[in-house]
Design a protein around this motif. Structure first.
Motif, PDB file in Angstrom:
ATOM      1  N   ALA A  55     -20.037 -28.612 -10.836  1.00 13.31           N
ATOM      2  CA  ALA A  55     -19.201 -27.427 -10.650  1.00 13.31           C
ATOM      3  C   ALA A  55     -17.785 -27.668 -11.181  1.00 13.31           C
ATOM      4  CB  ALA A  55     -19.144 -27.045  -9.177  1.00 13.31           C
ATOM      5  N   GLY A  56     -17.447 -28.940 -11.390  1.00 18.85           N
ATOM      6  CA  GLY A  56     -16.118 -29.255 -11.885  1.00 18.85           C
ATOM      7  C   GLY A  56     -15.012 -28.921 -10.901  1.00 18.85           C
ATOM      8  N   LYS A  57     -15.349 -29.043  -9.618  1.00 15.79           N
ATOM      9  CA  LYS A  57     -14.342 -28.761  -8.593  1.00 15.79           C
ATOM     10  C   LYS A  57     -14.355 -29.882  -7.552  1.00 15.79           C
ATOM     11  CE  LYS A  57     -14.411 -23.716  -8.915  1.00 15.79           C
ATOM     12  NZ  LYS A  57     -15.353 -23.642 -10.053  1.00 15.79           N
ATOM     13  N   PRO A  58     -13.248 -30.048  -6.847  1.00 17.03           N
ATOM     14  CA  PRO A  58     -13.212 -31.101  -5.810  1.00 17.03           C
ATOM     15  C   PRO A  58     -14.253 -30.823  -4.728  1.00 17.03           C
ATOM     16  CG  PRO A  58     -11.011 -30.165  -6.172  1.00 17.03           C
ATOM     17  CD  PRO A  58     -11.971 -29.332  -6.948  1.00 17.03           C
ATOM     18  N   PRO A  59     -14.883 -31.852  -4.212  1.00 21.79           N
ATOM     19  CA  PRO A  59     -15.941 -31.652  -3.208  1.00 21.79           C
ATOM     20  C   PRO A  59     -15.485 -30.908  -1.968  1.00 21.79           C
ATOM     21  CG  PRO A  59     -15.436 -34.008  -3.550  1.00 21.79           C
ATOM     22  CD  PRO A  59     -14.732 -33.250  -4.610  1.00 21.79           C
ATOM     23  N   ARG A  60     -14.275 -31.150  -1.549  1.00 21.52           N
ATOM     24  CA  ARG A  60     -13.821 -30.471  -0.324  1.00 21.52           C
ATOM     25  C   ARG A  60     -13.688 -28.963  -0.536  1.00 21.52           C
ATOM     26  NH1 ARG A  60     -11.780 -33.834   4.131  1.00 21.52           N
ATOM     27  NH2 ARG A  60     -10.964 -31.895   4.945  1.00 21.52           N
ATOM     28  N   GLU A  61     -13.306 -28.585  -1.745  1.00 19.19           N
ATOM     29  CA  GLU A  61     -13.191 -27.158  -2.029  1.00 19.19           C
ATOM     30  C   GLU A  61     -14.580 -26.511  -2.025  1.00 19.19           C
ATOM     31  OE1 GLU A  61     -11.032 -26.150  -5.632  1.00 19.19           O
ATOM     32  OE2 GLU A  61     -12.116 -24.248  -5.723  1.00 19.19           O
ATOM     33  N   ILE A  62     -15.537 -27.226  -2.628  1.00 16.99           N
ATOM     34  CA  ILE A  62     -16.903 -26.706  -2.639  1.00 16.99           C
ATOM     35  C   ILE A  62     -17.426 -26.590  -1.215  1.00 16.99           C
ATOM     36  CG2 ILE A  62     -19.247 -27.113  -3.448  1.00 16.99           C
ATOM     37  CD1 ILE A  62     -18.156 -27.748  -5.966  1.00 16.99           C
ATOM     38  N   ALA A  63     -17.113 -27.591  -0.421  1.00 16.53           N
ATOM     39  CA  ALA A  63     -17.576 -27.585   0.971  1.00 16.53           C
ATOM     40  C   ALA A  63     -17.039 -26.346   1.686  1.00 16.53           C
ATOM     41  CB  ALA A  63     -17.125 -28.860   1.680  1.00 16.53           C
ATOM     42  N   ALA A  64     -15.769 -26.050   1.447  1.00 21.79           N
ATOM     43  CA  ALA A  64     -15.153 -24.885   2.099  1.00 21.79           C
ATOM     44  C   ALA A  64     -15.860 -23.592   1.670  1.00 21.79           C
ATOM     45  CB  ALA A  64     -13.671 -24.812   1.753  1.00 21.79           C
ATOM     46  N   ARG A  65     -16.159 -23.498   0.387  1.00 19.99           N
ATOM     47  CA  ARG A  65     -16.863 -22.309  -0.112  1.00 19.99           C
ATOM     48  C   ARG A  65     -18.261 -22.199   0.498  1.00 19.99           C
ATOM     49  NH1 ARG A  65     -14.210 -18.995  -4.285  1.00 19.99           N
ATOM     50  NH2 ARG A  65     -12.624 -20.311  -5.212  1.00 19.99           N
ATOM     51  N   LEU A  66     -18.915 -23.339   0.575  1.00 24.28           N
ATOM     52  CA  LEU A  66     -20.264 -23.335   1.157  1.00 24.28           C
ATOM     53  C   LEU A  66     -20.224 -22.845   2.595  1.00 24.28           C
ATOM     54  CD1 LEU A  66     -21.741 -26.679  -0.214  1.00 24.28           C
ATOM     55  CD2 LEU A  66     -22.728 -24.409  -0.558  1.00 24.28           C
ATOM     56  N   ILE A  67     -19.245 -23.343   3.330  1.00 24.16           N
ATOM     57  CA  ILE A  67     -19.150 -22.965   4.737  1.00 24.16           C
ATOM     58  C   ILE A  67     -18.896 -21.461   4.861  1.00 24.16           C
ATOM     59  CG2 ILE A  67     -17.754 -23.205   6.832  1.00 24.16           C
ATOM     60  CD1 ILE A  67     -17.408 -26.170   6.075  1.00 24.16           C
ATOM     61  N   ASP A  68     -18.031 -20.938   3.991  1.00 27.72           N
ATOM     62  CA  ASP A  68     -17.775 -19.495   4.012  1.00 27.72           C
ATOM     63  C   ASP A  68     -19.051 -18.706   3.756  1.00 27.72           C
ATOM     64  OD1 ASP A  68     -15.160 -19.864   4.534  1.00 27.72           O
ATOM     65  OD2 ASP A  68     -14.468 -19.663   2.457  1.00 27.72           O
ATOM     66  N   ALA A  69     -19.894 -19.281   2.923  1.00 27.12           N
ATOM     67  CA  ALA A  69     -21.105 -18.550   2.518  1.00 27.12           C
ATOM     68  C   ALA A  69     -22.279 -18.769   3.464  1.00 27.12           C
ATOM     69  CB  ALA A  69     -21.499 -18.978   1.107  1.00 27.12           C
ATOM     70  N   LEU A  70     -22.104 -19.650   4.464  1.00 31.26           N
ATOM     71  CA  LEU A  70     -23.213 -19.926   5.390  1.00 31.26           C
ATOM     72  C   LEU A  70     -23.541 -18.693   6.228  1.00 31.26           C
ATOM     73  CD1 LEU A  70     -22.480 -23.452   6.945  1.00 31.26           C
ATOM     74  CD2 LEU A  70     -24.420 -22.829   5.499  1.00 31.26           C
ATOM     75  N   PRO A  71     -24.805 -18.308   6.286  1.00 29.57           N
ATOM     76  CA  PRO A  71     -25.184 -17.215   7.183  1.00 29.57           C
ATOM     77  C   PRO A  71     -24.926 -17.629   8.633  1.00 29.57           C
ATOM     78  CG  PRO A  71     -26.970 -17.793   5.672  1.00 29.57           C
ATOM     79  CD  PRO A  71     -25.943 -18.847   5.551  1.00 29.57           C
ATOM     80  N   LYS A  72     -24.680 -16.640   9.445  1.00 32.08           N
ATOM     81  CA  LYS A  72     -24.468 -16.932  10.866  1.00 32.08           C
ATOM     82  C   LYS A  72     -25.782 -17.381  11.515  1.00 32.08           C
ATOM     83  CE  LYS A  72     -20.087 -15.884  11.382  1.00 32.08           C
ATOM     84  NZ  LYS A  72     -19.819 -16.800  10.265  1.00 32.08           N
ATOM     85  N   SER A  73     -25.673 -18.300  12.448  1.00 33.91           N
ATOM     86  CA  SER A  73     -26.876 -18.758  13.125  1.00 33.91           C
ATOM     87  C   SER A  73     -26.549 -19.186  14.550  1.00 33.91           C
ATOM     88  CB  SER A  73     -27.485 -19.950  12.372  1.00 33.91           C
ATOM     89  OG  SER A  73     -28.460 -20.571  13.174  1.00 33.91           O
TER      90      SER A  73
END
Length: 561
Positions: A55-73
Motif C-alpha cells: 500500500a506504500g503507507k505506514p503500518p499504523r496508518e493502515i491499521a487505523a483505516r482498517l479499524i475504521d472500516a471494521l463492521p460493528k460486532s
RNA sequence: GCGCCCAUAGCUCAAUUGGAUAGAGCAACGGCCUUCUAAGCCGUAGGUUGCAGGUUCGAGUCCUGCUGGGCGUGCCA
C-alpha cells in the motif's frame, strides 16, 4: 471468536480495496493470533504490517483505516493499535464465554475435526526386530508414533498403525544360535558361545520355555515348542514368536496397539522382492559391478550408489525396504509416515531414491519421516546402559515398572522428536509428585472433586442457570481460561499437521497451570447459584479439554488422586 | 572429510511455526492449609537464546560461516 475477527478483517480489507487505499490485487493470508500479554488484548492481527509495503503507507496508518472500516460486532469490546501496527482485539465477555457452550456440547469431540476427510494414512513405527525386549528408544518411537496416529485420527484421517519386522535375516539366525546355546546349558561367558550371540538373560527364558514345550501366540502365529534341542528351525520359529509376544506385552502395558504386523519374510515369499528387482532393472537404473547388482541411487540425490544384490546372491536390507514401501504405495496409502530412530536416517534418501527409480508415479519426498533422536537414561547422576534382563540396554518395561505408564509416555512424547532426550529416572520417580504429567492429571482430578462436592451438597450443576450467566465469568483468570480453551482446536490442528505431539503436552501444561491458579484464587462452590453455575460450567469445560488432550497423548485422566 | 539432527535459566524442556517484554517444571530462597484435593498457589532470584554476520517493519525461529555435541557415512539391519 478468532474466526469472527478474521471475518471482520476481511470485510475491512475489502472496504480499503474499494477505497483504493490498498491495491486490489493483494490477498494477504489474514492471521489472527492469541496474545501472550493481556495488555495486548485477547487476539492480535498483523494485517496492517503486511499491507504496509504494497500500500506504500505506514503500518499504523493502515491499521487505523482498517479499524475504521471494521463492521460493528457484539463479540468485540475494544480494538486498539499497538506497537509497530498490530491491531489488538479485546473480546467481549459474552463472546469469550461461548466457548464453554461449544466444549460442553461437543464433549469428547471438541478439538477434533474432519480435515483429513477419511484419507488413508499409514504410520509405521517401532518396527523392532524380534531379537529381544524393546528398549527405551523403541519406547520413544512407540510414544511418538502412537501420539501422531492419535492426532491424525483426531483430525479426520483413517489411520493404520503398522509394525514391520524382520523374521528371517542374519540377526534371527544369531538369535536361534543363542537360544540353542542356552538350551545346551551354555552361558555367554563360555568359549563355545556363538560369536554374535545375544547375551541377555531373556535368552535363557526363551530356552527354558522351549524345552518345556510351551505354546506362544503372537501376531497371527501360534507356535508350540518341539523341545528338540537340535531342531534349529523349530528353535528359531519359537524364539521369534516368543519375543514378539514379549514385545506385544510391553506395548500393551504401554497402551499401544497395531493394526498390521508386516513380515519382511513375506516380501520374499510373495515374490515382491524379486518383482522389485525386476522392475528396477527394467527401468534402467541398475548396473553390475564386482559381481554385485547396484542401484544408481545417485540419480536421485544419494551421495553414492548402493548395492541391491550382494556378490553371494543375497539381497541387502535396502532392497526389501524399497519393496516394502512400494507395497505400501500399492495398498493405497497416499500419506505414509515412518517413525524411526535417527540412527537409521541414512535409509531415508535410499528408500526414496529406490521408489523414484521404480518410476511408478510415486511423488518425490514420499514417504514422510519422523526421526527421533537418541534417548539416554540417567540414574544417580550416571548414564544407565545396562539392564539385567536385556544385558545391553535399558528396556521399555524397566521404565514402565519404575515410573509408571503415564509418566513414561508423557516423558517420551512430550518432547520434540528431533532433540536428544535425557530420561532421568530419579527425577521421574523421586520427584514424581512434581512431575508435569501429575500436574495435569491433578487439575483434572480437582475439577472432578469440585463436581462431586456440588452433587453431595445438593448443589448439582444447573445447565440452564449456567448458560444464562456465562457473562459473569469476567475475572481475569476466567478470561485466561476461556481463551485457552478456545485455542485447543487449533493446537490439535497444528500438532497434527506438524506431527508434533509435544505441542499438545505443552498446551495441557499451560491449561493446567491456569486452572490451578484460578482454583486457588477463586472459589467455585459459592452460595450464589448465578455465580456458582457458570463457574462449574467452566470447570466442566476445563475437565473435558484436559481429558481430550490427555487422550491424544495416551495418558489417563484420573478422577481422584 | 562428507551428510543429517541438535545447542534457550544451574538441570530437564517449552515458545501459538517470523510477532510485541523468551516461558514452565526441578533445584535455591521467602510466604499461603479451621474454607471446593497443598501432587496446589503467591512471591524472590536465575538469560547477550553457543559465536559472528545476513534477510525482514520484526529473528530463539529463515540464510551463510564458524565452535561444540550426537548420529550416520557396510556387499550390516
Amino acid at each position: 471468536m478468532k474466526d469472527t475477527i478474521i471475518e471482520l478483517l476481511h470485510s475491512a480489507l475489502d472496504t480499503l480495496k474499494t477505497e483504493g487505499i490498498v491495491p486490489g490485487d493483494v490477498a494477504p493470508a489474514i492471521k489472527v493470533d492469541a496474545t501472550k500479554d493481556k495488555a495486548h488484548g485477547d487476539y492480535a492481527a498483523n494485517l496492517a504490517l503486511m499491507l504496509a509495503k504494497p500500500a506504500g503507507k505506514p503500518p499504523r496508518e493502515i491499521a487505523a483505516r482498517l479499524i475504521d472500516a471494521l463492521p460493528k460486532s457484539d463479540a468485540v469490546a475494544k480494538v486498539e493499535i499497538a506497537g509497530p501496527g498490530f491491531i489488538n482485539f479485546f473480546a467481549s465477555t459474552a463472546a469469550a464465554a461461548e466457548i464453554i457452550t461449544r466444549v460442553l456440547n461437543d464433549g469428547d469431540a471438541f478439538g477434533r475435526n474432519d480435515h483429513g476427510q477419511g484419507e488413508k494414512v499409514q504410520v509405521e513405527f517401532v518396527s523392532a526386530n524380534p531379537t529381544g525386549p524393546l528398549h527405551v528408544g523403541h519406547g520413544r518411537g512407540a510414544a511418538v508414533g502412537d501420539c501422531i496416529s492419535r492426532l491424525l485420527e483426531a483430525t479426520g484421517y483413517n489411520v493404520t498403525r503398522e509394525f514391520y519386522y524382520n523374521d528371517a535375516g542374519v540377526q534371527i539366525a544369531n538369535l536361534a544360535l543363542s537360544v540353542a546355546a542356552r538350551v545346551k546349558g551354555l552361558e555367554p561367558s563360555d568359549p563355545a558361545w556363538p560369536a554374535d550371540g545375544y547375551k541377555g538373560d531373556y535368552i535363557a527364558d526363551v530356552a527354558q520355555a522351549y524345552m518345556h514345550g510351551e505354546t506362544v501366540t503372537a501376531d497371527d502365529r501360534e507356535v508350540t515348542a518341539s523341545a528338540d534341542p537340535d531342531d534349529h528351525d523349530a528353535i528359531r520359529d519359537f524364539a521369534v514368536a516368543y519375543l514378539r509376544r514379549e514385545q506385544d506385552l510391553d506395548l500393551k502395558a504401554f497402551g499401544v496397539a497395531f493394526d498390521v504386523y508386516f513380515l519382511e519374510s513375506s516380501l520374499y515369499t510373495d515374490g515382491k522382492v524379486e518383482a522389485t528387482v525386476k522392475r528396477l532393472v527394467e527401468k534402467g537404473h541398475t548396473y553390475e559391478s564386482d559381481g554385485a547388482l547396484w542401484l544408481k541411487t545417485t540419480d536421485f540425490g544419494d551421495d553414492k550408489d548402493r548395492v541391491m544384490r550382494k556378490r553371494d546372491g543375497h539381497y541387502t536390507y535396502f532392497l526389501p525396504d524399497v519393496a516394502y514401501h512400494f507395497d505400501k504405495w500399492q495398498r493405497g496409502f497416499t500419506t505414509v509416515i515412518d517413525e524411526q530412530g535417527a540412527d537409521h536416517h541414512s535409509t531415508v534418501t535410499r528408500v526414496r531414491a529406490g521408489l523414484q527409480a521404480l518410476d511408478a508415479g510415486i511423488p518425490q519426498g514420499w514417504p514422510d519421516y519422523v526421526l527421533h533422536q537418541m534417548v539416554t537414561v540417567m540414574r544417580g547422576g550416571e548414564e544407565v546402559k545396562l539392564s539385567k534382563r536385556a544385558g545391553s540396554y535399558v528396556t521399555l518395561r524397566d521404565l514402565i515398572d519404575e515410573v509408571g505408564r503415564d509418566a513414561t509416555r508423557y516423558f517420551l512424547a512430550a518432547r520434540r522428536a528431533d532433540s536428544q532426550l535425557t530420561f532421568d529416572i530419579d527425577l521421574a520417580r523421586s520427584q514424581s509428585n512434581d512431575n508435569p504429567v501429575y500436574y495435569i492429571q491433578y487439575a483434572h482430578a480437582r475439577v472432578c472433586s469440585v463436581l462431586r462436592k456440588a452433587d453431595s451438597e445438593d448443589k448439582a450443576f444447573d445447565h440452564a442457570l449456567a448458560q444464562a450467566n456465562l457473562a459473569k465469568l469476567s475475572d481475569e483468570r476466567e478470561k485466561n481460561l476461556l481463551n485457552r480453551l478456545a485455542a485447543y482446536p487449533e493446537t490439535v490442528e497444528r500438532a497434527a499437521k506438524s506431527r508434533e505431539p509435544q505441542q499438545v503436552a505443552q498446551y495441557l501444561q499451560d491449561l493446567a497451570a491456569e486452572f490451578h491458579s484460578y482454583y486457588n484464587a477463586v472459589k467455585v462452590m459459592v452460595d450464589d447459584a448465578e455465580i456458582r453455575n457458570p463457574r462449574l460450567a467452566l470447570g466442566l469445560a476445563v475437565r473435558q479439554v484436559i481429558r481430550n488432550g490427555l487422550d491424544l497423548l495416551g495418558v489417563s485422566a484420573p478422577e481422584e488422586m
